[in-house]
Design a protein around this motif. Structure first.
Motif, PDB file in Angstrom:
ATOM      1  N   GLY A 186       0.489  -1.099   0.105  1.00 19.65           N
ATOM      2  CA  GLY A 186      -0.279   0.333   0.065  1.00 19.65           C
ATOM      3  C   GLY A 186       0.852   1.204  -0.082  1.00 19.65           C
ATOM      4  N   ALA A 187       2.292   1.635   0.468  1.00 20.56           N
ATOM      5  CA  ALA A 187       2.880   2.627   0.416  1.00 20.56           C
ATOM      6  C   ALA A 187       2.885   2.819  -1.317  1.00 20.56           C
ATOM      7  N   ALA A 188       3.198   4.482  -1.422  1.00 24.27           N
ATOM      8  CA  ALA A 188       2.897   4.519  -2.684  1.00 24.27           C
ATOM      9  C   ALA A 188       4.266   4.624  -3.481  1.00 24.27           C
ATOM     10  N   SER A 189       5.609   4.550  -2.861  1.00 25.23           N
ATOM     11  CA  SER A 189       7.047   4.690  -3.371  1.00 25.23           C
ATOM     12  C   SER A 189       6.864   2.604  -3.863  1.00 25.23           C
ATOM     13  N   SER A 190       5.922   1.582  -3.194  1.00 23.39           N
ATOM     14  CA  SER A 190       6.121   0.319  -3.775  1.00 23.39           C
ATOM     15  C   SER A 190       5.617   0.228  -4.921  1.00 23.39           C
ATOM     16  N   TYR A 191       5.177   1.178  -5.392  1.00 23.74           N
ATOM     17  CA  TYR A 191       3.911   1.152  -6.887  1.00 23.74           C
ATOM     18  C   TYR A 191       4.528   2.058  -8.345  1.00 23.74           C
ATOM     19  N   ASN A 192       4.560   1.789  -9.457  1.00 24.12           N
ATOM     20  CA  ASN A 192       4.529   2.645  -9.852  1.00 24.12           C
ATOM     21  C   ASN A 192       2.988   3.658  -9.863  1.00 24.12           C
ATOM     22  N   LEU A 193       2.155   3.633  -9.760  1.00 25.46           N
ATOM     23  CA  LEU A 193       0.971   3.918  -9.935  1.00 25.46           C
ATOM     24  C   LEU A 193       0.376   3.305  -8.559  1.00 25.46           C
ATOM     25  N   SER A 194      -0.755   4.941  -7.387  1.00 23.02           N
ATOM     26  CA  SER A 194      -1.420   4.741  -6.808  1.00 23.02           C
ATOM     27  C   SER A 194      -2.666   5.558  -7.011  1.00 23.02           C
ATOM     28  N   LEU A 195      -3.623   4.896  -7.124  1.00 20.61           N
ATOM     29  CA  LEU A 195      -4.938   5.324  -7.080  1.00 20.61           C
ATOM     30  C   LEU A 195      -6.352   4.930  -6.901  1.00 20.61           C
ATOM     31  N   ASP A 196      -6.773   5.681  -6.501  1.00 21.52           N
ATOM     32  CA  ASP A 196      -8.428   6.289  -5.502  1.00 21.52           C
ATOM     33  C   ASP A 196      -9.319   6.373  -6.511  1.00 21.52           C
ATOM     34  N   THR A 197     -10.287   4.846  -6.120  1.00 21.10           N
ATOM     35  CA  THR A 197     -11.309   4.878  -6.865  1.00 21.10           C
ATOM     36  C   THR A 197     -12.427   5.586  -6.406  1.00 21.10           C
ATOM     37  N   SER A 198     -12.096   6.195  -4.835  1.00 21.81           N
ATOM     38  CA  SER A 198     -13.504   7.091  -4.435  1.00 21.81           C
ATOM     39  C   SER A 198     -13.396   8.348  -4.547  1.00 21.81           C
ATOM     40  N   ASP A 199     -12.259   8.557  -5.373  1.00 21.77           N
ATOM     41  CA  ASP A 199     -11.844   9.855  -6.019  1.00 21.77           C
ATOM     42  C   ASP A 199     -12.268  10.154  -7.791  1.00 21.77           C
ATOM     43  N   ILE A 200     -12.077   9.390  -8.726  1.00 21.88           N
ATOM     44  CA  ILE A 200     -11.883   9.176  -9.895  1.00 21.88           C
ATOM     45  C   ILE A 200     -12.957   8.260 -10.470  1.00 21.88           C
ATOM     46  N   GLY A 201     -13.225   7.078  -9.570  1.00 25.64           N
ATOM     47  CA  GLY A 201     -13.894   5.415 -10.091  1.00 25.64           C
ATOM     48  C   GLY A 201     -13.025   4.922 -10.882  1.00 25.64           C
ATOM     49  N   ILE A 202     -13.561   3.661 -11.171  1.00 29.96           N
ATOM     50  CA  ILE A 202     -13.170   2.664 -11.442  1.00 29.96           C
ATOM     51  C   ILE A 202     -12.296   3.092 -13.453  1.00 29.96           C
ATOM     52  N   ASP A 203     -13.820   3.701 -13.601  1.00 27.09           N
ATOM     53  CA  ASP A 203     -13.013   4.018 -15.326  1.00 27.09           C
ATOM     54  C   ASP A 203     -12.359   5.168 -15.666  1.00 27.09           C
ATOM     55  N   GLY A 204     -12.002   6.137 -14.563  1.00 28.80           N
ATOM     56  CA  GLY A 204     -10.557   7.194 -14.181  1.00 28.80           C
ATOM     57  C   GLY A 204      -9.694   6.206 -14.084  1.00 28.80           C
TER      58      GLY A 204
END
Length: 210
Positions: free
Chosen positions: A171-189
Motif C-alpha cells: 500500500g505504500a506509494a513508493s512500492s508501486y508505479n501508480l497509486s490510484l483512488d477509486t473513490s475519487d476518480i472511479g473505476i473508469d478513471g
C-alpha cells in the motif's frame, strides 16, 4: 507496447481493484489473472486448486524460506510446509507468465516477483472506507459491521502476505508505479490513468533510445 505490457495490480479489499484489472485487460486485449491464476498454477504443479485457494495470499511461516528466496529467487525450492510449496508454485507460474506476452495480474505480490521485467507497470488501487463499505455491503449482501470486519481482515491478510514476501510495504506509494483512488476518480478513471501512464512510458522509452 500495450499488448506486451504486464500490469500488476495490488488492491485494498472492496476498492474495485479486480474490476480495474478486468477492464484494463479488456481495453488492451490482455489476459487477466486473478482467481484464474490459481487454476493456471494448479495445471502447472502437483497442488490442487482447492489447496491453492486455502493458502491464497497468506504469508508462509518460515524465516529460512524467506531468506532462501531472497538469495536464490529462481531456484526450484520445495519447503517443508504446504504454504511454502504453494508460494513457490505461484512464484514460478508468475515468472513464466512474465516471460510470455502481456497480461494483467491481480495481487499475489506479482509486482515484486516480476520487478526485474522492463515491461512491468505496478499499480495499487485504494479508496475511502465509505466507498469500500458500500461496495462490500452491496456485493456480499451484509450489514455495515460485517462488511467492515471483512475489509479489515482481508487487508490484514494481504498486507501480511505482501510484507512477508517482498522487500516493500503493501500500500505504500513508493512500492508501486501508480497509486490510484477509486473513490475519487472511479473505476473508469483508474483505467484511463493506467492507459495514460503506459502511453507516457512508451514515449519516455522512445526518447531514451534516440
Amino acid at each position: 507496447m500495450a499488448e506486451n505490457s504486464i500490469i500488476a495490480i495490488g488492491r485494498q479489499f472492496g476498492s474495485g481493484g479486480h474490476e480495474v484489472g478486468r477492464r484494463i485487460a479488456a481495453e488492451l486485449g490482455l489476459k487477466l489473472y486473478d482467481k484464474e491464476l490459481l487454476k493456471t498454477v494448479a495445471e502447472q504443479s502437483n497442488i490442487c486448486e482447492q489447496v491453492l485457494q486455502d493458502y491464497d495470499e497468506k504469508p508462509t511461516n518460515s524465516l529460512l524460506y524467506s531468506i532462501v528466496m531472497d538469495v536464490y529467487p529462481s531456484m526450484n525450492y520445495v519447503g517443508n510446509t504446504l504454504s511454502q510449496q504453494v508460494y513457490q508454485a505461484q512464484y514460478e507460474t508468475i515468472r513464466r507468465l512474465g516471460e510470455k506476452g502481456g497480461c494483467v495480474i491481480v495481487g499475489r505480490a506479482a509486482d515484486y516477483i516480476l520487478r526485474d521485467n522492463p515491461r512491468l507497470t505496478s499499480v495499487f488501487i485504494h479508496s475511502s472506507m465509505r466507498f469500500r463499505l458500500d461496495r462490500v455491503m452491496e456485493f456480499e449482501h451484509i450489514d455495515e459491521n460485517k462488511a467492515k470486519d471483512m475489509i479489515l481482515k482481508a487487508d490484514k491478510k494481504r498486507a501480511s502476505f505482501y510484507n512477508f514476501q517482498t522487500e516493500k510495504k503493501w500500500g505504500a506509494a513508493s512500492s508501486y508505479n501508480l497509486s490510484l483512488d477509486t473513490s475519487d476518480i472511479g473505476i473508469d478513471g483508474c483505467v484511463r490513468m493506467i492507459e495514460l501512464y503506459l502511453e507516457q512510458k512508451k514515449k519516455g522509452q522512445h526518447k531514451s533510445q534516440n
